[in-house]
Design a protein around this motif. Structure first.
Motif, short mmCIF file in Angstrom:
data_model
loop_
_atom_site.label_atom_id
_atom_site.label_comp_id
_atom_site.label_asym_id
_atom_site.label_seq_id
_atom_site.Cartn_x
_atom_site.Cartn_y
_atom_site.Cartn_z
N ARG A 147 61.01 -75.66 15.42
CA ARG A 147 60.98 -76.35 16.64
C ARG A 147 60.57 -75.69 17.98
NH1 ARG A 147 67.55 -76.76 15.25
NH2 ARG A 147 67.80 -78.52 13.76
N GLN A 148 59.69 -76.29 18.48
CA GLN A 148 58.88 -75.78 19.51
C GLN A 148 59.59 -75.93 20.79
OE1 GLN A 148 54.66 -76.52 19.81
NE2 GLN A 148 54.54 -75.43 17.81
N TRP A 149 60.02 -75.18 21.55
CA TRP A 149 61.09 -75.06 22.70
C TRP A 149 60.86 -74.05 23.68
CZ3 TRP A 149 67.10 -73.98 22.41
CH2 TRP A 149 67.40 -74.50 23.83
N PRO A 150 60.38 -74.10 24.76
CA PRO A 150 59.91 -73.01 25.62
C PRO A 150 61.13 -72.14 26.06
CG PRO A 150 58.68 -75.02 26.23
CD PRO A 150 59.72 -75.59 25.18
N GLN A 151 62.54 -72.85 26.12
CA GLN A 151 63.42 -71.98 26.69
C GLN A 151 64.48 -71.55 25.66
OE1 GLN A 151 63.97 -71.76 29.90
NE2 GLN A 151 62.08 -72.68 29.92
N ALA A 152 63.79 -71.76 24.11
CA ALA A 152 64.70 -71.14 23.28
C ALA A 152 64.86 -69.26 23.23
CB ALA A 152 63.82 -71.18 21.65
N ASN B 245 60.63 -67.55 12.19
CA ASN B 245 59.94 -67.98 13.74
C ASN B 245 60.55 -69.13 13.97
OD1 ASN B 245 58.82 -68.10 15.96
ND2 ASN B 245 56.65 -67.65 15.15
N GLN C 105 60.06 -71.09 16.48
CA GLN C 105 59.18 -71.97 16.96
C GLN C 105 58.19 -72.42 16.08
OE1 GLN C 105 58.85 -72.69 20.47
NE2 GLN C 105 60.61 -71.33 20.69
N ASN C 106 58.06 -72.08 14.96
CA ASN C 106 57.45 -72.78 13.55
C ASN C 106 58.19 -73.94 13.18
OD1 ASN C 106 55.44 -70.73 13.62
ND2 ASN C 106 56.20 -69.70 12.15
N TYR D 241 62.74 -71.17 9.92
CA TYR D 241 63.51 -71.13 11.03
C TYR D 241 63.69 -69.66 11.52
CZ TYR D 241 66.43 -72.16 15.05
OH TYR D 241 67.12 -72.05 16.48
#
Length: 268
Positions: A231-236, A226, A228-229, A223
């Motif tokens: 939890r893929q979340w565009p607004q992260a 990266n 996004q590896n 985590y």
């Protein structure tokens, strides 16, 4: 959703307004506005080959931080506060350097606004702390705060927030204490721990639960490397922390500090 998208587009299209930046350096407060900084006697054009926030080459009108911090001792502690709650902790010595890694205050010209940091996102202005030759002093991404609103001269993190301190019985060179130093540099700009810290961007990393308590095996490392590896979340907002920022050994030291602090919880 469409109306929100249209609103964002309209806001991004509006001209950049003149802004103000405050310096609280212990001897009083001084506020600079955009025009004053753009016409500062030491302002100059600089090129940043690999900008941390834009992830490409950028060109700025900027003032050396050393010129704006005259009278500040090299062993002092400064905090750069952004308008979004980001609060970067920095030793004054690194900001005062005029050779090697040099800190600059990039100033956005309202007549020539900077691009957005991503689709539908605002730019890094109006004030952005950037570095030339950052590798010379191992400057981390957290030391490139953008949308800065204020610089403050403060006591050290350890003095202001004892709730962050590891067990005092540990040796100075214990890996946990090394992890604490790295935590201050790389994590405290966004997170609090035991309710302690100035940041208002990310969650507390100990209350009510420490991430070492609920992430299984090496998933916490995955985590951090990266987000996004996992939890893929565009607004992260949490960026990837590469090995160039924290080596595997340093990452283990940060995790060692967090695990240690899971046993030292203090309710805010």
């Amino acid at each position: 959703m469409r109306s929100l998208t249209m609103l964002a587009a309209i806001l991004l299209a509006l001209p950049v307004q003149a802004a103000q930046l405050t310096f609280d350096l212990g001897t009083g407060s001084r506020t600079w506005d955009t025009a004053q900084l753009l016409h500062h006697p030491q302002a100059r054009d600089i090129d940043i080959p690999d900008d941390v926030s834009y992830k490409r080459a950028m060109h700025y009108r900027a003032v050396p931080m050393a010129a704006l911090l005259e009278g500040v001792a090299a062993d002092a502690h400064l905090q750069a506060e952004a308008s979004d709650g980001f609060a970067a902790q920095m030793p004054a010595g690194s900001l005062l350097q005029t050779t090697g890694a040099q800190a600059w205050l990039a100033v956005e010209d309202p007549a020539h606004p900077w691009p957005g940091l991503g689709k539908g996102k605002p730019g890094a202005g109006p004030f952005y702390l950037v570095w030339t030759n950052p590798a010379a002093s191992h400057i981390s991404p957290e030391q490139w705060p953008y949308a800065v609103a204020r610089f403050r001269l403060l006591a050290s993190v350890a003095e202001r927030f004892p709730a962050l301190l590891p067990d005092p019985k540990l040796a100075t060179d214990d890996p946990v204490n090394k992890g604490f130093a790295l935590f201050q540099k790389n994590c405290l700009a966004c997170h609090r721990l035991n309710g302690a810290g100035d940041a208002q961007l990310g969650p507390d990393l100990n209350i009510p639960h420490n991430p070492t308590e609920y992430f299984a095996a090496d998933y916490l490392k995955l985590y951090i490397r990266n987000p996004q590896n996992l939890r893929q979340w565009p607004q992260a907002k949490m960026p990837a922390i590469t090995q160039q920022v924290l080596s595997d050994e340093e990452l283990n030291q940060v995790l060692g500090y967090l695990k240690h602090m899971a046993g030292r919880k203090i309710a805010p």
